[in-house]
Design an enzyme around this catalytic site. Structure first.
Site, PDB file in Angstrom:
ATOM      1  N   HIS A 349      -9.711   9.419  -6.620  1.00  7.36           N
ATOM      2  CA  HIS A 349      -9.169   7.892  -6.075  1.00  7.36           C
ATOM      3  C   HIS A 349      -9.770   7.341  -4.812  1.00  7.36           C
ATOM      4  O   HIS A 349      -9.185   6.520  -4.376  1.00  7.36           O
ATOM      5  CB  HIS A 349      -7.546   8.440  -5.940  1.00  7.36           C
ATOM      6  CG  HIS A 349      -6.825   8.699  -7.089  1.00  7.36           C
ATOM      7  ND1 HIS A 349      -6.025   7.793  -8.011  1.00  7.36           N
ATOM      8  CD2 HIS A 349      -6.396   9.613  -7.811  1.00  7.36           C
ATOM      9  CE1 HIS A 349      -5.636   8.272  -8.913  1.00  7.36           C
ATOM     10  NE2 HIS A 349      -5.644   9.589  -8.720  1.00  7.36           N
ATOM     11  N   LYS A 535       0.431  -3.621   0.924  1.00  9.49           N
ATOM     12  CA  LYS A 535      -0.396  -2.394   0.725  1.00  9.49           C
ATOM     13  C   LYS A 535      -0.324  -1.676   2.277  1.00  9.49           C
ATOM     14  O   LYS A 535      -0.077  -2.160   3.144  1.00  9.49           O
ATOM     15  CB  LYS A 535      -1.811  -2.534   0.274  1.00  9.49           C
ATOM     16  CG  LYS A 535      -2.566  -3.773   1.188  1.00  9.49           C
ATOM     17  CD  LYS A 535      -3.940  -4.136   0.638  1.00  9.49           C
ATOM     18  CE  LYS A 535      -3.923  -5.063  -0.359  1.00  9.49           C
ATOM     19  NZ  LYS A 535      -4.176  -4.714  -1.993  1.00  9.49           N
ATOM     20  N   ARG A 536      -1.092  -0.384   2.153  1.00  7.97           N
ATOM     21  CA  ARG A 536      -1.146   0.354   3.205  1.00  7.97           C
ATOM     22  C   ARG A 536      -1.942  -0.204   4.189  1.00  7.97           C
ATOM     23  O   ARG A 536      -2.984  -1.150   3.827  1.00  7.97           O
ATOM     24  CB  ARG A 536      -1.553   2.021   2.987  1.00  7.97           C
ATOM     25  CG  ARG A 536      -0.730   2.800   2.395  1.00  7.97           C
ATOM     26  CD  ARG A 536       0.449   3.235   3.436  1.00  7.97           C
ATOM     27  NE  ARG A 536      -0.114   4.202   4.526  1.00  7.97           N
ATOM     28  CZ  ARG A 536       0.352   5.257   4.393  1.00  7.97           C
ATOM     29  NH1 ARG A 536       1.174   5.589   3.704  1.00  7.97           N
ATOM     30  NH2 ARG A 536      -0.049   6.172   5.360  1.00  7.97           N
ATOM     31  N   LYS A 541      -8.899  -2.363   4.011  1.00  9.61           N
ATOM     32  CA  LYS A 541      -8.212  -3.409   3.138  1.00  9.61           C
ATOM     33  C   LYS A 541      -8.379  -4.721   3.795  1.00  9.61           C
ATOM     34  O   LYS A 541      -7.796  -5.693   3.302  1.00  9.61           O
ATOM     35  CB  LYS A 541      -6.888  -2.647   2.983  1.00  9.61           C
ATOM     36  CG  LYS A 541      -7.152  -1.315   2.020  1.00  9.61           C
ATOM     37  CD  LYS A 541      -5.563  -1.175   2.050  1.00  9.61           C
ATOM     38  CE  LYS A 541      -5.160   0.330   1.354  1.00  9.61           C
ATOM     39  NZ  LYS A 541      -5.360   0.211  -0.182  1.00  9.61           N
ATOM     40  N   THR A 643      -3.628  -1.184  -7.310  1.00 13.57           N
ATOM     41  CA  THR A 643      -2.655  -1.458  -8.580  1.00 13.57           C
ATOM     42  C   THR A 643      -1.720  -2.444  -8.166  1.00 13.57           C
ATOM     43  O   THR A 643      -1.031  -3.298  -9.148  1.00 13.57           O
ATOM     44  CB  THR A 643      -1.898  -0.388  -8.640  1.00 13.57           C
ATOM     45  OG1 THR A 643      -1.342   0.367  -7.611  1.00 13.57           O
ATOM     46  CG2 THR A 643      -2.603   0.707  -9.567  1.00 13.57           C
ATOM     47  N   LYS A 647       0.288  -5.915 -10.318  1.00 15.54           N
ATOM     48  CA  LYS A 647       1.555  -6.234 -10.293  1.00 15.54           C
ATOM     49  C   LYS A 647       1.859  -7.685 -10.169  1.00 15.54           C
ATOM     50  O   LYS A 647       2.870  -8.319 -10.596  1.00 15.54           O
ATOM     51  CB  LYS A 647       2.237  -5.477  -9.349  1.00 15.54           C
ATOM     52  CG  LYS A 647       2.482  -3.973  -9.711  1.00 15.54           C
ATOM     53  CD  LYS A 647       2.740  -3.115  -8.374  1.00 15.54           C
ATOM     54  CE  LYS A 647       2.208  -1.320  -8.908  1.00 15.54           C
ATOM     55  NZ  LYS A 647       2.395  -0.710  -7.654  1.00 15.54           N
TER      56      LYS A 647
HETATM   57  C1  26W Z   1      -5.941  13.982   1.997  1.00 15.78           C
HETATM   58  C2  26W Z   1      -5.656  12.951   2.529  1.00 15.78           C
HETATM   59  C3  26W Z   1      -5.555  11.778   1.313  1.00 15.78           C
HETATM   60  C4  26W Z   1      -4.459  11.311   1.051  1.00 15.78           C
HETATM   61  C5  26W Z   1      -4.246  10.349   0.282  1.00 15.78           C
HETATM   62  C6  26W Z   1      -6.780  11.240   0.911  1.00 15.78           C
HETATM   63  C7  26W Z   1      -6.473  10.454  -0.275  1.00 15.78           C
HETATM   64  C8  26W Z   1      -5.321  10.204  -0.674  1.00 15.78           C
HETATM   65  C9  26W Z   1      -5.140   8.906  -1.674  1.00 15.78           C
HETATM   66  C10 26W Z   1      -6.326   9.184  -2.644  1.00 15.78           C
HETATM   67  C11 26W Z   1      -5.401   7.612  -1.433  1.00 15.78           C
HETATM   68  C12 26W Z   1      -4.971   6.709  -2.435  1.00 15.78           C
HETATM   69  O1  26W Z   1      -3.797   6.517  -2.598  1.00 15.78           O
HETATM   70  N1  26W Z   1      -6.005   5.812  -3.016  1.00 15.78           N
HETATM   71  C13 26W Z   1      -5.558   5.099  -4.076  1.00 15.78           C
HETATM   72  O2  26W Z   1      -5.415   5.246  -5.257  1.00 15.78           O
HETATM   73  C14 26W Z   1      -4.955   4.162  -6.049  1.00 15.78           C
HETATM   74  C15 26W Z   1      -4.543   4.814  -7.422  1.00 15.78           C
HETATM   75  O3  26W Z   1      -5.681   5.185  -8.114  1.00 15.78           O
HETATM   76  C16 26W Z   1      -6.062   3.196  -6.238  1.00 15.78           C
HETATM   77  O4  26W Z   1      -5.520   2.182  -6.843  1.00 15.78           O
HETATM   78  C17 26W Z   1      -6.451   2.842  -4.608  1.00 15.78           C
HETATM   79  O5  26W Z   1      -7.549   1.903  -4.635  1.00 15.78           O
HETATM   80  C18 26W Z   1      -6.528   3.700  -3.798  1.00 15.78           C
HETATM   81  O6  26W Z   1      -6.716   3.447  -2.457  1.00 15.78           O
END
Ligand code: 26W
Length: 802
Positions: A349, A535-536, A541, A643, A647
């Site tokens: 992701h 978004k975060r 971003k 995503t 929406k």
């Molecule tokens: C370990 C720390 C950590 C925590 C969360 C690393 C990575 C994450 C996630 C993978 C971050 C995340 O939410 N990524 C998002 O995933 C969405 C669903 O696929 C995508 O639409 C977003 O672009 C992506 O940033």
């Protein structure tokens, strides 16, 4: 289900009295809410039982979606919708003088996720149930979800979110299905009649107790299960001396106490690793238990079970499944390895390198000695296998253990049969850049599955006026076959339709404006353009790009109060990871600029900034229907998919975007005339990296508008901004501007001028909006999960759509 209003009223009245010994007229919202929740559960219970029974049939392959996060959102209304009793219940309650809306608002929004990844898992759960895919979720029942965000003097403060305080009506605790997860201790291998078996001593045993939540499909029969694990003290340990008991208890319960608030940033804490192993081990043990009910030899596992790893957080599935197959089932290494790879698949992701998990080898060997042994063995066999085909550098770059760390992405790729990215561009970047070595070694493992969203929550439920309008135009089949939305294209030049669409948007904007008035005491003009970035908060971003542009508009109006600017309301929603200082400084900056502009009487209605506190699924449901403009402005190559972009288009917002993530596919759907694209492409970004030729300072010097805006960060223009202004200024002008904000500024400004122009022509704008809605169907998570089912999990769904 078939339910008449009278039957519902009878059931409701009886249950409320049974539960609370009260008459409806004397009941309060909480009692009314819990009564309705209980009733919904009983209505779903037969289907849940039948679904579970049918899943035990041989040959009915089960899908287990392992995810550290499930960001479900409130479930009362979606459950009513999916059971097809929303209207009946609404009317029935009305006759008791109860407003369903109040009960819906009473529910706490369970924040068991950070952002995109967790919300995607929730959309997938809804879609799998709707498409009759035998899909189970497996995760952690955190006692505290993502922190609640408060702004104090413009700064983000984090407050614990005790979402279970009032209990949780949707879950069932199943103590009888609890399993034991073991940590620490020593392990050694002993020869037992020709076979090496592990012996353990001094481990810490934790009881994993599952809580099951029914996931009701929008199809009148399927009710799947989300299983979340809670850590409890093992009964055998409860005989310890009291002081020691309490200490140990809190240590154990800590495991499922709190969700880590990190998004795209890896923080290698021991407790996090414990959490990961905890839900992986509990989940796999319970899968094996269920598989055994089918009375088949273990070698059939891959025909009956697929396990999906949602990002690397559950990547310990690889060694854990190996452990069970080797140690408990007595399989030989080769057969176990073959089976493990067949069962497992993995989704990536993010390409952000700081998000890639790497666990120190010492931590692994202390906490999980047997798992550590197995990982070492996998790593060594991998290196040995590759020795004849690739050079040493290639092997060093791709192996699992390197530099004293275990690379979880490598473990997931090597130990599974499929790895996918979440948008076409993202998958291409994985193949060509980030995971290029692996792509050369295992080309056939790589595939793309573009993300999706459930149109039920993100349109049917959250935007009823638009839903009714669409139904009146093209019927309601799009609710289960969302590409039917393309039928709306027939109306693209129909003035009546377009004006009606404008009215609906205005209604939703007014509704959101009322909410903002109520909660923030800020008055919004519903005729302004509502421009949304939710978004975060993360540097990549580029909320900062948005803010710099707002400042440029502000200064333009200050210089010339009659400047040609269409009124705009800029809406932000964003949480920052508590330890991410730069992101928190940006929050403070946005809040201070908001304060300055919103209180400037010369500006009046022309510009407003709304930064909503505590952005969440339920706030998204309020904001998205009210959006005219969708801001998707990440630096090209950095946003895996997004995503929120889907929406917003589904609700008729026009996207201002870089060619990043799924924005590229959105453009392909709606055509270049119905989206506003700007900025560097991923290729150009990589070119800059390659020749190191980006000099942010030049943009500061040569663009007078940008110059003025950036100086405002450091010259005292913005009340309340001092250090953060300087730090942000330095990050852009002095320290290289990692995300090319200054490079893309002018192009972005021009894109925004285009928005301003086009919006003045209502028919043209609404045509764009309509074509966005019409093109959004393809981004339904129904299609996404059907593709996963067919191409990765090797299971055919009994889709309600065929
Ligand atoms: C370990 C720390 C950590 C925590 C969360 C690393 C990575 C994450 C996630 C993978 C971050 C995340 O939410 N990524 C998002 O995933 C969405 C669903 O696929 C995508 O639409 C977003 O672009 C992506 O940033």
């Amino acid at each position: 289900m078939k339910l008449t209003k009278d039957k519902f009223k009878e059931d409701y009245q009886r249950l409320l009295t049974e539960l609370y010994s009260l008459d409806i007229k004397d009941s309060e919202v909480s009692e009314q809410y819990f009564t309705l929740g209980n009733l919904i559960r009983t209505y779903a219970s037969n289907d849940w039982k039948n679904t579970n029974e049918s899943y035990l049939k041989k040959g009915e392959k089960q899908i287990y979606y392992f995810s550290m996060e499930f960001l479900l959102g409130r479930m009362l209304k979606s459950n009513l919708l999916n059971l097809d009793i929303l209207e009946v219940v609404q009317k029935g309650l009305q006759e008791f003088g109860i407003h369903l809306e109040n009960l819906i608002e009473f529910e706490v929004d369970p924040g068991l996720g950070n952002g995109g990844l967790g919300r995607l898992a929730a959309c997938f759960m809804d879609s799998m149930a709707t498409c009759a895919i035998p899909g189970h979720g497996n995760g952690i029942r955190y006692k505290y979800g993502l922190f609640k965000q408060k702004f104090v003097n413009g700064y983000q403060m984090e407050i614990p979110e005790h979402w279970l305080r009032n209990g949780n009506i949707w879950e069932v605790r199943r103590l009888n299905k609890a399993v034991t997860v073991r940590f620490y201790g020593n392990v050694w291998l002993e020869n037992s009649s020709g076979r090496l078996v592990p012996r353990y001593e001094n481990e810490e045993a934790v009881l994993a107790v599952p809580y099951d939540t029914p996931i009701i499909g929008y199809n009148e029969q399927t009710v799947n299960t989300l299983r979340l694990w809670s850590a409890e003290m093992h009964p055998q340990d409860e005989s310890h001396e009291y002081g020691a008991f309490l200490k140990q208890q809190s240590q154990i319960e800590n495991i499922s106490e709190v969700l880590y608030p990190d998004d795209s940033y890896y923080d290698g804490r021991l407790l996090r690793l414990k959490q990961e192993y905890f839900f992986v081990s509990a989940g796999i043990q319970s899968i094996i238990r269920r598989f055994k009910k089918k009375d088949l030899p273990i070698s059939h596992l891959s025909e009956e079970v697929a396990i999906h790893i949602n990002d690397t957080h559950p990547a310990l599935c690889v060694p854990e499944l190996m452990r069970i197959l080797l140690d408990d089932e007595g399989m030989d290494w080769e057969s176990a390895w073959d089976l493990t790879k067949k069962v497992l698949s993995y989704t990536n992701h993010t390409i952000m390198s700081e998000a890639l998990e790497k666990w120190p080898i010492d931590m692994m060997s202390t906490l999980l000695p047997r798992i550590h042994q197995i990982i070492c063995e996998i790593d060594q066999r991998y290196a040995a296998d590759m020795r004849y085909r690739y050079d040493d550098h290639m092997i060093e770059r791709t192996r699992i253990i390197e530099g004293g760390h275990i690379k979880m992405a490598h473990l997931a790729i090597i130990g599974s049969h499929s790895i996918n990215g979440v948008a076409k561009l993202h998958t291409d970047i994985l193949k060509e850049k980030v995971l290029h070595d692996f792509y050369l070694i295992f080309p056939s493992k790589f595939n793309n599955k573009t993300n999706g969203i459930t149109q039920r929550r993100w349109l049917l439920l959250s935007n009823e006026p638009l839903r009714q309008f669409i139904d009146s135009k093209i019927g309601s089949n799009w609710e289960v076959n969302p590409t039917d939305l393309t039928n709306l294209k027939a109306f693209q030049n129909d003035e009546d339709t377009l004006f009606k669409l404008a009215q609906i948007k205005k209604l939703n904007k007014q509704r959101f404006a009322d909410y903002v008035k109520r909660t923030m005491n800020l008055t919004l003009n519903p005729d302004a353009i509502f421009d949304v970035q939710v978004k975060r908060l993360h540097a990549y971003k580029r909320q900062l790009l948005n803010l710099l542009h707002i400042l440029s508009l502000y200064f333009k109006l200050k210089e010339n109060p009659n400047a040609y600017i269409y009124p705009r309301v800029f809406i932000f929603g964003a949480k920052a990871a508590p330890s991410y200082m730069y992101a928190k400084q940006i929050i403070k900056l946005i809040n201070s600029v908001a304060h300055m502009i919103n209180h400037d009487h010369h500006i009046g209605d022309k510009l407003k900034i709304v930064f909503v506190e505590n952005y969440s699924v339920s706030l998204a449901e309020r904001i998205i229907p009210a959006a005219d403009v969708s801001e998707q402005i990440s630096l090209a190559s950095k946003e895996a998919s997004g995503t929120g972009n889907m929406k917003l288009m589904l609700n008729g917002a026009v996207t201002v975007a870089t060619l990043d993530g799924a924005n590229v596919e959105i453009r392909d759907q709606v055509g270049p005339d119905n989206i506003i694209i700007f900025g560097l492409t991923d290729k150009e970004v990589y070119q800059y990296y390659h020749d190191g030729s980006y000099h942010a300072y030049d943009y500061y010097i040569h663009n007078p508008i940008l110059h003025r805006v950036l100086n405002a960060l450091i010259d005292g223009t913005i009340p309340g901004i001092e250090i953060e202004g300087q730090d942000i200024f330095d990050s852009l002008v002095k320290y290289g501007d990692e995300y090319f904000v200054l490079r893309d500024f002018e192009d972005y400004r021009l894109a925004q001028e285009k928005v301003d122009q086009i919006y003045r022509d209502t028919l043209r704008w609404q045509k764009m909006a309509l074509l966005n809605i019409a093109g959004a169907g393809i981004f339904s998570s129904d299609y996404t999960v059907l593709q996963y089912a067919k191409e990765i999990w090797d299971v055919s769904a009994k889709s309600t759509q065929d």
